[in-house]
Motif scaffolding. Sequence first.
Motif, PDB file in Angstrom:
ATOM      1  N   ASN A   1       0.841  -1.091  -0.176  1.00  0.00           N
ATOM      2  CA  ASN A   1       0.125   0.101  -0.244  1.00  0.00           C
ATOM      3  C   ASN A   1       0.871   1.364  -0.036  1.00  0.00           C
ATOM      4  OD1 ASN A   1      -1.822   1.969   0.378  1.00  0.00           O
ATOM      5  ND2 ASN A   1      -2.806   1.220   2.289  1.00  0.00           N
ATOM      6  N   THR A   2       0.800   2.019  -1.100  1.00  0.00           N
ATOM      7  CA  THR A   2       1.640   3.361  -1.235  1.00  0.00           C
ATOM      8  C   THR A   2       1.057   4.437  -0.762  1.00  0.00           C
ATOM      9  OG1 THR A   2       0.884   3.508  -3.532  1.00  0.00           O
ATOM     10  CG2 THR A   2       2.877   2.320  -3.154  1.00  0.00           C
TER      11      THR A   2
ATOM     12  N   SER B   1      -0.254   4.805   2.491  1.00  0.00           N
ATOM     13  CA  SER B   1      -0.764   4.786   4.003  1.00  0.00           C
ATOM     14  C   SER B   1      -0.785   5.921   4.633  1.00  0.00           C
ATOM     15  CB  SER B   1       0.307   3.602   4.572  1.00  0.00           C
ATOM     16  OG  SER B   1       1.785   4.340   4.520  1.00  0.00           O
TER      17      SER B   1
ATOM     18  N   GLN C   1      -0.782   8.059   8.625  1.00  0.00           N
ATOM     19  CA  GLN C   1      -0.029   8.074   9.921  1.00  0.00           C
ATOM     20  C   GLN C   1      -1.280   7.657  10.927  1.00  0.00           C
ATOM     21  OE1 GLN C   1       1.689  12.135  11.600  1.00  0.00           O
ATOM     22  NE2 GLN C   1       0.774  11.312  13.562  1.00  0.00           N
TER      23      GLN C   1
ATOM     24  N   ASN D   1      -6.266   2.358   4.562  1.00  0.00           N
ATOM     25  CA  ASN D   1      -4.774   2.950   4.292  1.00  0.00           C
ATOM     26  C   ASN D   1      -3.762   2.720   5.440  1.00  0.00           C
ATOM     27  OD1 ASN D   1      -6.058   3.763   1.947  1.00  0.00           O
ATOM     28  ND2 ASN D   1      -5.751   5.779   2.229  1.00  0.00           N
TER      29      ASN D   1
ATOM     30  N   ASN E   1      -0.619   1.423   7.754  1.00  0.00           N
ATOM     31  CA  ASN E   1       0.823   1.308   7.441  1.00  0.00           C
ATOM     32  C   ASN E   1       1.227  -0.010   7.836  1.00  0.00           C
ATOM     33  OD1 ASN E   1       3.558   1.188   7.491  1.00  0.00           O
ATOM     34  ND2 ASN E   1       3.717   3.512   8.416  1.00  0.00           N
TER      35      ASN E   1
ATOM     36  N   GLN F   1       3.961  -1.724   8.033  1.00  0.00           N
ATOM     37  CA  GLN F   1       4.934  -1.678   9.120  1.00  0.00           C
ATOM     38  C   GLN F   1       4.392  -1.490  10.703  1.00  0.00           C
ATOM     39  OE1 GLN F   1       7.929  -2.773   8.215  1.00  0.00           O
ATOM     40  NE2 GLN F   1       7.043  -2.662   6.306  1.00  0.00           N
ATOM     41  N   ARG F   2       3.197  -0.875  11.052  1.00  0.00           N
ATOM     42  CA  ARG F   2       2.431  -0.850  12.385  1.00  0.00           C
ATOM     43  C   ARG F   2       1.599  -1.868  12.484  1.00  0.00           C
ATOM     44  NH1 ARG F   2       3.446   3.722  15.277  1.00  0.00           N
ATOM     45  NH2 ARG F   2       4.933   5.318  14.284  1.00  0.00           N
TER      46      ARG F   2
END
Length: 631
Positions: free
Chosen positions: A133-134, A136, A138, A165, A167, A169-170
């Motif tokens: 997903n480009t 994302s 905060q 959307n 992230n 990594q989170r």
Amino acid sequence: MLNKLNYYNSNLLKHKTNKKKIIITVCLLVAIYYFFFLKTGSSQEIGKNKDKILFQDDEQIQLFTMDDKELFSRKNGWNYDELENVINANIADMNQYNYEEKVSKVVWLDHIRPVNENLLRIKNNGKSKNFQNTNSIQHPDIAIITSNKPEYLERLLYNLLLVSNANVQRIHVFHDGYSEISDILKKYGVNPELHVSQYRHVANLKTQEEKLYYMNSHYKEIFNYVFNNQSMDKVIFLEDDLILSPDALKYFDILSNLMDVDPSIFCISAWNDNAFKFQDDLMKTFQDSRFTFYRQDHFGGLGFLLSHQIYTERIEPIWDKISTEPWDTIIQSAMSPGDQCIYPEMPRSQHAPNIKRNYTSVLDHQNEVDHWGFYKMYSDYENIASNVLDLSNLLYHKYDARLRSKIQNATEIDSFTAIPVLFSSTNDFVIYTKAISNSDSRWDKVINDLGIVGRGNGNIVRGIYKGVVETTYMGRNVVLVGEYSVFNNQTLRKTKPKFAVKDIPMPAAESLSGDPLSNAFYYRLKNDAALDLSIAHRGKSCEEHCTDKKQLCKEADMVLLTQPNAVLLMMEDQCESTEFSDSSSESSYLPFHMNDDTCLIPNDFRYLTCTYKPSAQLFGSRICLCRKISL
């Protein structure tokens, strides 16, 4: 010699007396200073003591450090004067720009979301699809708790990445090893699952006690991992059978800033226990409903955010992981009197225990497959906008001022039956109950009459705030106030008029004279020029039927179609008889006109829906109540 000795003793006695007076005076001054500081100490100093918390005990103000474990079992409560000082001190610690950015002038910018798989780049290597997903945004870290439902986990991950959307990594997936999920995580690019339980889920958990012990242990270890092992600041907790709205992560990110200012905000919840479709407030616009948030004494689950500070200072000290008490009840018990959770009028999560339900079914208004489908959820893809919000109204003292004003300006009525009769009024309504506490059974009668969900964790009334429940009925705002509530102003009530149902002039139909509610519904159906009662073409939903007529369908209006006698009088040319529908049939939540001219009336208005399309097995058409837009 004797005279000298008497003189010496006399001086010594005076010296001791003076010394004693000095000591008493000093102690008195210290006590006065200590008392004065504790009562009215600088709000700046209070705000800087982040590791301390102010509580009220036996009408005495005491200051405890958060290391004092005894604090958490005392179950005291906030002293609200001191809480306001803490809030003001925290605001003073922020510079004006940060306060405006995070609280008073928050810019809520909707991001453009991918609407198809072309924007969510999918690479197919022949074995699996790798999602990237480009777009994302905060947001705080996400902890997904999953056990033996890999298909639900995949639905949630797809929803998070495609719709919300997230992230990647989170995202942290906590799994108990019951089923294999590694291929799913690889497909979506999620970090390997985390095993933190002392033992794996085993299939022979049979007794309820065993299951509760296991769940309690599993949740406790997950909380310890994210807050103690990883020291994450704020974490969104999601169970695998949830669906999230497009702006759910934005909601958590923005609303969580309030926790940095107001320490009485215990959690942020994406869920609203009573967001049934029939609970729409007809006096509000869609955007108003979207950005209306409330405080409640009940711990809100089904998608919630907790902070490291709340967990380590309030929850962890009372959580015994070998307990068989439900994990959410433990968290509820960690809330001191005066602690609240924020929750939205329009939910940002939906509980979907039926795997057939997904975000697409919510967006496209597909037929409901279980009772959770009758809840609202923000699901707008199209309207991308920037909104400026003043969230300071959710800080405790401003929230109380707003609620007090609302109650004072509302029209007092003695029964819900008055609402359909007073439909021309533009005011809010207030009903005072005889309940003398949150646990009073008299709340249950009110809850049942409204058709809303009752009690939750710790037997707390869902949505209650300091003895007040804000809700809607027949599309109008209603405030329910307990006798014990701080918002029950008896002096003011004596100066304002009160509408009793028996005193309202209302021509009664002869056959309904003994049925006040049916009579009120019939009166409203007959006299409200904005409403149009008709039968839809076979196979059409009421939403489609009303749209064809350039009108609107609102579930809040359709509550009027839940009294058989009122419907029979209004539709005597089309209905030879009316009866309640079988609760197990498809028509249990549809006012329905059968081919034999029998009209079926739903017996539970919580499941009213404008969007449901009858199947071919139902030989008849929907009865619809449309609202004329011009009126």
